[in-house]
Design an enzyme around this catalytic site. Sequence first.
Site, mmCIF file in Angstrom:
data_model
loop_
_atom_site.group_PDB
_atom_site.id
_atom_site.type_symbol
_atom_site.label_atom_id
_atom_site.label_comp_id
_atom_site.label_asym_id
_atom_site.label_seq_id
_atom_site.Cartn_x
_atom_site.Cartn_y
_atom_site.Cartn_z
ATOM 1 N N ARG A 1 7.615 -1.908 -3.487
ATOM 2 C CA ARG A 1 7.297 -3.141 -4.499
ATOM 3 C C ARG A 1 7.793 -2.984 -6.021
ATOM 4 O O ARG A 1 8.355 -3.695 -6.699
ATOM 5 C CB ARG A 1 5.933 -3.668 -4.432
ATOM 6 C CG ARG A 1 5.410 -4.003 -3.208
ATOM 7 C CD ARG A 1 3.711 -4.335 -3.506
ATOM 8 N NE ARG A 1 3.166 -4.837 -2.198
ATOM 9 C CZ ARG A 1 3.356 -5.961 -1.740
ATOM 10 N NH1 ARG A 1 4.077 -6.896 -2.488
ATOM 11 N NH2 ARG A 1 2.723 -6.482 -0.526
ATOM 12 N N THR B 1 -2.514 -6.012 -5.274
ATOM 13 C CA THR B 1 -1.181 -6.474 -4.672
ATOM 14 C C THR B 1 -1.784 -7.312 -3.524
ATOM 15 O O THR B 1 -1.309 -8.636 -3.525
ATOM 16 C CB THR B 1 -0.184 -5.605 -4.343
ATOM 17 O OG1 THR B 1 0.000 -4.871 -5.566
ATOM 18 C CG2 THR B 1 1.173 -6.339 -3.865
ATOM 19 N N LYS C 1 -2.889 6.524 -6.279
ATOM 20 C CA LYS C 1 -2.930 5.771 -4.786
ATOM 21 C C LYS C 1 -1.503 5.788 -4.468
ATOM 22 O O LYS C 1 -0.579 5.466 -5.301
ATOM 23 C CB LYS C 1 -3.297 4.555 -4.962
ATOM 24 C CG LYS C 1 -2.919 3.624 -3.664
ATOM 25 C CD LYS C 1 -3.382 2.103 -3.585
ATOM 26 C CE LYS C 1 -2.837 1.311 -2.241
ATOM 27 N NZ LYS C 1 -3.058 -0.045 -2.457
ATOM 28 N N TYR D 1 10.112 -3.913 -11.600
ATOM 29 C CA TYR D 1 11.129 -4.565 -12.063
ATOM 30 C C TYR D 1 12.116 -3.897 -13.119
ATOM 31 O O TYR D 1 13.333 -3.871 -13.272
ATOM 32 C CB TYR D 1 10.789 -6.025 -12.483
ATOM 33 C CG TYR D 1 11.917 -6.819 -12.581
ATOM 34 C CD1 TYR D 1 12.889 -7.159 -11.499
ATOM 35 C CD2 TYR D 1 12.798 -7.301 -13.996
ATOM 36 C CE1 TYR D 1 14.030 -8.249 -11.707
ATOM 37 C CE2 TYR D 1 13.610 -8.248 -14.086
ATOM 38 C CZ TYR D 1 14.291 -8.511 -12.923
ATOM 39 O OH TYR D 1 15.532 -9.223 -13.106
ATOM 40 N N ILE E 1 -6.886 3.605 0.124
ATOM 41 C CA ILE E 1 -7.020 2.104 -0.191
ATOM 42 C C ILE E 1 -6.369 1.212 0.593
ATOM 43 O O ILE E 1 -5.070 1.450 0.808
ATOM 44 C CB ILE E 1 -6.615 1.721 -1.714
ATOM 45 C CG1 ILE E 1 -7.557 2.766 -2.722
ATOM 46 C CG2 ILE E 1 -6.819 0.405 -2.035
ATOM 47 C CD1 ILE E 1 -7.312 2.558 -4.072
ATOM 48 N N TYR F 1 -0.895 3.863 -9.436
ATOM 49 C CA TYR F 1 -0.557 3.386 -8.192
ATOM 50 C C TYR F 1 1.050 3.446 -8.022
ATOM 51 O O TYR F 1 1.492 2.827 -8.742
ATOM 52 C CB TYR F 1 -1.157 2.073 -8.277
ATOM 53 C CG TYR F 1 -0.768 1.307 -6.649
ATOM 54 C CD1 TYR F 1 -0.269 1.648 -5.661
ATOM 55 C CD2 TYR F 1 -1.048 -0.148 -6.858
ATOM 56 C CE1 TYR F 1 -0.011 1.229 -4.432
ATOM 57 C CE2 TYR F 1 -0.726 -0.801 -5.532
ATOM 58 C CZ TYR F 1 -0.172 -0.198 -4.419
ATOM 59 O OH TYR F 1 -0.124 -0.858 -3.225
#
Length: 293
Positions: free
Chosen positions: A143, A49, A166, A112, A208, A138
């Site tokens: 987000r 990202t 993550k 989304y 990360i 992740y």
Amino acid sequence: MSKFPEFQGTGVAIITPFKHKGEVDYKALTKIVKHLIKGGVEYLVVLGTTGESATLDKEEKFEIIRHIRDLAYKKIPLVLGIGGNDTREVIRNLEVFDTKGFSAILSVSPYYNKPSQRGIIEHYKQVAANSPLPVILYNVPGRTASNMTAETTLALAHVKNIIGIKEASGNMEQVMKIIKHKPKNFLVISGDDNLTLPILGCGGDGVISVVANAFPKDFSEMTRQALKHNMKEAQRLHYKLTDITEQLFADGNPGGVKAIMEMMKLCADAVRLPLVPVNDTVRNKLASMLKAY
């Protein structure tokens, strides 16, 4: 000890530098990769990202992969970001992208669509079954608009070819539940820079990081000291970084880290719309903090 010790420590979600007219700046990318390797980070995450992968076309992605692999292969482990909200497209990308020289895939939870937990599990089962490399989950609800619960992560932790997560939920109770109940070799990697030390203190495996793009030496050393249980030194470095870390995210990522990297003469601060560079207030604060740093 994990079966994947190369991912214990600091990985960097490497930015994609752009020229001010918008094209990828490969000269700056070379400089950044060398900066990170010299800074002592354990591995690089490509096309995450923070790398603005959402606004890179396929040809740009292919060239970025080639460029970083040519610079870093056999010098430092590489992880490739391949994720999305269309399971079939993710599987196609796993087939199309050249993963030679990479050690794992980082795959973001579908965004989304807001799938149910069962949908997230089924998505990742398909990704794991079709990935040529081990998969790191992740979770970043800020987000994706959906959170992978601890129960979902723990169910996926037993799926073949899934090796870790993550975790960027910001929910320490959730992180601790995963650490407490996970299989022995399943990696729990911080996705929140300022929560890295607490996550490591609770038994996490590393991070990360975004901030390590700019400050690889201090951030990776903080992580190493925490993993060695040298908490006094880890705390010193953590608190050295906390204020600047907070400011780097004050007006969006990767705008903040690109602004400070421009000040460090590593790259321009250019981002692609719909992202914009940080506002003047944040930029001035970052400049003052960098001078004091």
